[in-house]
Design a protein around this motif. Structure first.
Motif, PDB file in Angstrom:
ATOM      1  N   ILE A 258       0.834  -1.196   0.000  1.00 57.47           N
ATOM      2  CA  ILE A 258       0.000   0.000   0.000  1.00 57.47           C
ATOM      3  C   ILE A 258       0.874   1.253   0.000  1.00 57.47           C
ATOM      4  O   ILE A 258       0.564   2.253  -0.661  1.00 57.47           O
ATOM      5  CB  ILE A 258      -0.956  -0.021   1.208  1.00 57.47           C
ATOM      6  CG1 ILE A 258      -2.007  -1.117   1.025  1.00 57.47           C
ATOM      7  CG2 ILE A 258      -1.626   1.342   1.399  1.00 57.47           C
ATOM      8  CD1 ILE A 258      -3.000  -1.229   2.144  1.00 57.47           C
ATOM      9  N   LYS A 259       1.970   1.210   0.741  1.00 58.01           N
ATOM     10  CA  LYS A 259       2.907   2.345   0.744  1.00 58.01           C
ATOM     11  C   LYS A 259       3.429   2.619  -0.661  1.00 58.01           C
ATOM     12  O   LYS A 259       3.452   3.760  -1.119  1.00 58.01           O
ATOM     13  CB  LYS A 259       4.072   2.057   1.686  1.00 58.01           C
ATOM     14  CG  LYS A 259       3.711   2.015   3.166  1.00 58.01           C
ATOM     15  CD  LYS A 259       4.947   1.713   4.003  1.00 58.01           C
ATOM     16  CE  LYS A 259       4.594   1.613   5.483  1.00 58.01           C
ATOM     17  NZ  LYS A 259       5.802   1.300   6.302  1.00 58.01           N
ATOM     18  N   ALA A 261       2.162   1.585  -3.569  1.00 61.88           N
ATOM     19  CA  ALA A 261       1.078   1.983  -4.478  1.00 61.88           C
ATOM     20  C   ALA A 261       0.774   3.470  -4.318  1.00 61.88           C
ATOM     21  O   ALA A 261       0.611   4.203  -5.310  1.00 61.88           O
ATOM     22  CB  ALA A 261      -0.175   1.148  -4.206  1.00 61.88           C
ATOM     23  N   GLY A 262       0.719   3.915  -3.072  1.00 59.13           N
ATOM     24  CA  GLY A 262       0.481   5.332  -2.819  1.00 59.13           C
ATOM     25  C   GLY A 262       1.610   6.200  -3.326  1.00 59.13           C
ATOM     26  O   GLY A 262       1.388   7.261  -3.919  1.00 59.13           O
ATOM     27  N   PHE A 317      -2.559   4.905  -8.380  1.00 59.68           N
ATOM     28  CA  PHE A 317      -3.362   5.872  -7.619  1.00 59.68           C
ATOM     29  C   PHE A 317      -4.836   5.472  -7.619  1.00 59.68           C
ATOM     30  O   PHE A 317      -5.538   5.673  -6.626  1.00 59.68           O
ATOM     31  CB  PHE A 317      -3.206   7.281  -8.193  1.00 59.68           C
ATOM     32  CG  PHE A 317      -3.858   8.333  -7.353  1.00 59.68           C
ATOM     33  CD1 PHE A 317      -3.239   8.813  -6.201  1.00 59.68           C
ATOM     34  CD2 PHE A 317      -5.105   8.842  -7.679  1.00 59.68           C
ATOM     35  CE1 PHE A 317      -3.850   9.764  -5.400  1.00 59.68           C
ATOM     36  CE2 PHE A 317      -5.720   9.797  -6.887  1.00 59.68           C
ATOM     37  CZ  PHE A 317      -5.090  10.257  -5.738  1.00 59.68           C
ATOM     38  N   PHE A 320      -5.102   2.869  -5.041  1.00 61.70           N
ATOM     39  CA  PHE A 320      -4.990   3.479  -3.716  1.00 61.70           C
ATOM     40  C   PHE A 320      -6.283   4.208  -3.344  1.00 61.70           C
ATOM     41  O   PHE A 320      -6.697   4.189  -2.177  1.00 61.70           O
ATOM     42  CB  PHE A 320      -3.813   4.456  -3.683  1.00 61.70           C
ATOM     43  CG  PHE A 320      -3.594   5.083  -2.333  1.00 61.70           C
ATOM     44  CD1 PHE A 320      -2.946   4.386  -1.321  1.00 61.70           C
ATOM     45  CD2 PHE A 320      -4.050   6.368  -2.061  1.00 61.70           C
ATOM     46  CE1 PHE A 320      -2.760   4.951  -0.068  1.00 61.70           C
ATOM     47  CE2 PHE A 320      -3.867   6.940  -0.822  1.00 61.70           C
ATOM     48  CZ  PHE A 320      -3.222   6.237   0.180  1.00 61.70           C
ATOM     49  N   SER A 321      -6.938   4.841  -4.310  1.00 57.84           N
ATOM     50  CA  SER A 321      -8.203   5.520  -4.037  1.00 57.84           C
ATOM     51  C   SER A 321      -9.278   4.535  -3.599  1.00 57.84           C
ATOM     52  O   SER A 321     -10.103   4.833  -2.726  1.00 57.84           O
ATOM     53  CB  SER A 321      -8.670   6.296  -5.272  1.00 57.84           C
ATOM     54  OG  SER A 321      -7.787   7.351  -5.571  1.00 57.84           O
ATOM     55  N   ILE A 323      -8.668   1.800  -2.006  1.00 56.31           N
ATOM     56  CA  ILE A 323      -8.296   1.462  -0.627  1.00 56.31           C
ATOM     57  C   ILE A 323      -8.788   2.549   0.321  1.00 56.31           C
ATOM     58  O   ILE A 323      -9.325   2.263   1.397  1.00 56.31           O
ATOM     59  CB  ILE A 323      -6.771   1.297  -0.514  1.00 56.31           C
ATOM     60  CG1 ILE A 323      -6.307   0.086  -1.332  1.00 56.31           C
ATOM     61  CG2 ILE A 323      -6.342   1.132   0.951  1.00 56.31           C
ATOM     62  CD1 ILE A 323      -4.812  -0.021  -1.470  1.00 56.31           C
ATOM     63  N   GLU A 324      -8.627   3.820  -0.092  1.00 57.95           N
ATOM     64  CA  GLU A 324      -9.115   4.922   0.735  1.00 57.95           C
ATOM     65  C   GLU A 324     -10.626   4.857   0.923  1.00 57.95           C
ATOM     66  O   GLU A 324     -11.142   5.212   1.986  1.00 57.95           O
ATOM     67  CB  GLU A 324      -8.735   6.256   0.096  1.00 57.95           C
ATOM     68  CG  GLU A 324      -7.293   6.657   0.286  1.00 57.95           C
ATOM     69  CD  GLU A 324      -7.053   8.088  -0.136  1.00 57.95           C
ATOM     70  OE1 GLU A 324      -6.718   8.922   0.729  1.00 57.95           O
ATOM     71  OE2 GLU A 324      -7.219   8.390  -1.330  1.00 57.95           O
ATOM     72  N   ARG A 328      -9.987   4.782   4.674  1.00 53.40           N
ATOM     73  CA  ARG A 328      -9.615   6.142   5.068  1.00 53.40           C
ATOM     74  C   ARG A 328     -10.456   6.591   6.258  1.00 53.40           C
ATOM     75  O   ARG A 328     -11.653   6.300   6.338  1.00 53.40           O
ATOM     76  CB  ARG A 328      -9.796   7.123   3.922  1.00 53.40           C
ATOM     77  CG  ARG A 328      -9.347   8.543   4.302  1.00 53.40           C
ATOM     78  CD  ARG A 328      -9.581   9.529   3.177  1.00 53.40           C
ATOM     79  NE  ARG A 328      -9.346  10.886   3.627  1.00 53.40           N
ATOM     80  CZ  ARG A 328      -8.272  11.612   3.345  1.00 53.40           C
ATOM     81  NH1 ARG A 328      -7.328  11.101   2.588  1.00 53.40           N
ATOM     82  NH2 ARG A 328      -8.145  12.848   3.792  1.00 53.40           N
TER      83      ARG A 328
END
Length: 338
Positions: A258-259, A261-262, A317, A320-321, A323-324, A328
């Motif tokens: 995740i780190k 990917a972000g 991204f 990652f979105s 995931i958010e 988040r």
């Protein structure tokens, strides 16, 4: 006790109840402070107007044996804003907005990597304008709208605690601009969902043309250019310092994939935003709206290899979105202490 005495007692208690109700009905922020030179009295006269002195009123009510709750002093606008930010439907819809943003970036990256098409987000959404895609567009329109409102409220109320320093104001302005952009995406997605079609032409160029046609439009474009480039640089800072992880739940923020990917996603967005800012600056210098450009123009301006790298980053991204959207922390910061 005679009838006259009973009547007097009723008047006294009615008067006390009226005072309590008046105190509870008047917002603390609307009560004028009592000048230090004035002594005694609960109702003060100033300029022919009577107003309630809060401290005297509180003392008088407590002397009657009533206990007053401690009520924080907030403005009506702040109160309504915080209530809206803390609204569960808005928070749920905002998560849908994060997911919609993820889908949009996945589409942009997919068409760039697969077909070599460099497109803006709104152009990528046009590929969903058929069948069940319209249903998805309708959901995305709702999500974009909620995300935009949430961003604007966060910037206006400073619920993230950025403060009023130059750095804090820059972050709040960036959040507000993001909110406006996503409200625009909501409008575009809504039109596509209703089968009204997309607007013809380059929306970025059209916006620049409108700005140049106004008094002081060149300055507006210059300010927009600097702001967009600053947002781009902030994406790079986030990618390096992993600042985006602080918004995720701890159980997922520590995962290495995740780190990365972000990091890849924010770095790719940094490239796009810096280039878009340069396009706006060039449009200001040349006074030509045709020089302005959006995400698609930024991707197309890169060499072939760089296009692939940036598109892959935008794909990250998008992931990652998503995931958010699930992990988040977007609860009311005033309540959660974030």
């Amino acid at each position: 006790m005679g009838a006259a005495g009973a009547h007097l007692v009723r008047l006294v208690y009615i008067d006390r109840i009226a005072i309590v109700m008046a105190f509870l009905a008047v917002p603390a922020s609307s009560v004028r402070p009592r000048p230090a030179s004035e002594q005694g009295g609960m109702l003060l006269v100033s300029g022919g107007r009577r107003h309630v002195n809060r401290l005297d009123t509180q003392a008088s009510i407590r002397s009657m044996g009533f206990k007053l709750p401690v009520v924080p002093e907030i403005s009506p606008v702040s109160f309504c804003g915080r209530e809206l930010v803390d609204s569960r439907p808005l928070l749920v819809a905002t998560r849908v907005g994060f997911a919609a943003r993820g889908v949009m970036y996945l589409l942009v990256a997919y068409f760039a990597l697969t077909f070599g098409l460099a497109q803006d987000g709104s152009e990528a959404l046009e590929h969903l304008e058929s069948g069940l895609g319209r249903v998805l567009l309708g959901i995305m329109a709702l999500g974009f709208a909620a995300y935009g409102v949430w961003r604007l409220l966060e910037a206006f109320m400073d619920s993230a605690g950025h403060g009023t320093s130059a750095k804090g104001l820059a972050k709040r302005i960036g959040g507000g601009v993001s909110g406006l952009i996503h409200l625009g995406l909501s409008f575009s997605a809504c039109k596509l969902a209703l089968g009204l079609g997309a607007e013809g032409g380059d929306s970025t160029e059209a916006g620049a043309s409108t700005a140049l046609g106004m008094a002081g439009g060149e300055w507006a474009l210059g300010i927009a250019a600097v702001a967009v480039m600053a947002v781009g640089l902030y994406q790079f800072v986030s990618a390096i310092k992993l600042g985006f992880l602080k918004h995720l739940e701890p159980r997922v923020a520590g995962k290495a994939w995740i780190k990365w990917a972000g990091r890849a996603g924010f770095a790719a967005r940094g490239v796009v935003f810096v280039l878009v800012g340069i396009f706006f600056w060039r449009a200001m210098i040349t006074e030509s709206a045709a020089q302005a450009g959006g995400m698609g123009d930024a991707i197309a301006a890169l060499p072939a290899t760089a296009q692939t790298v940036v598109a892959a980053g935008l794909l990250m991204f998008g992931i990652f979105s998503l995931i958010e959207a699930r992990y988040r922390s977007i609860d009311n910061p005033a309540r959660s202490g974030r």
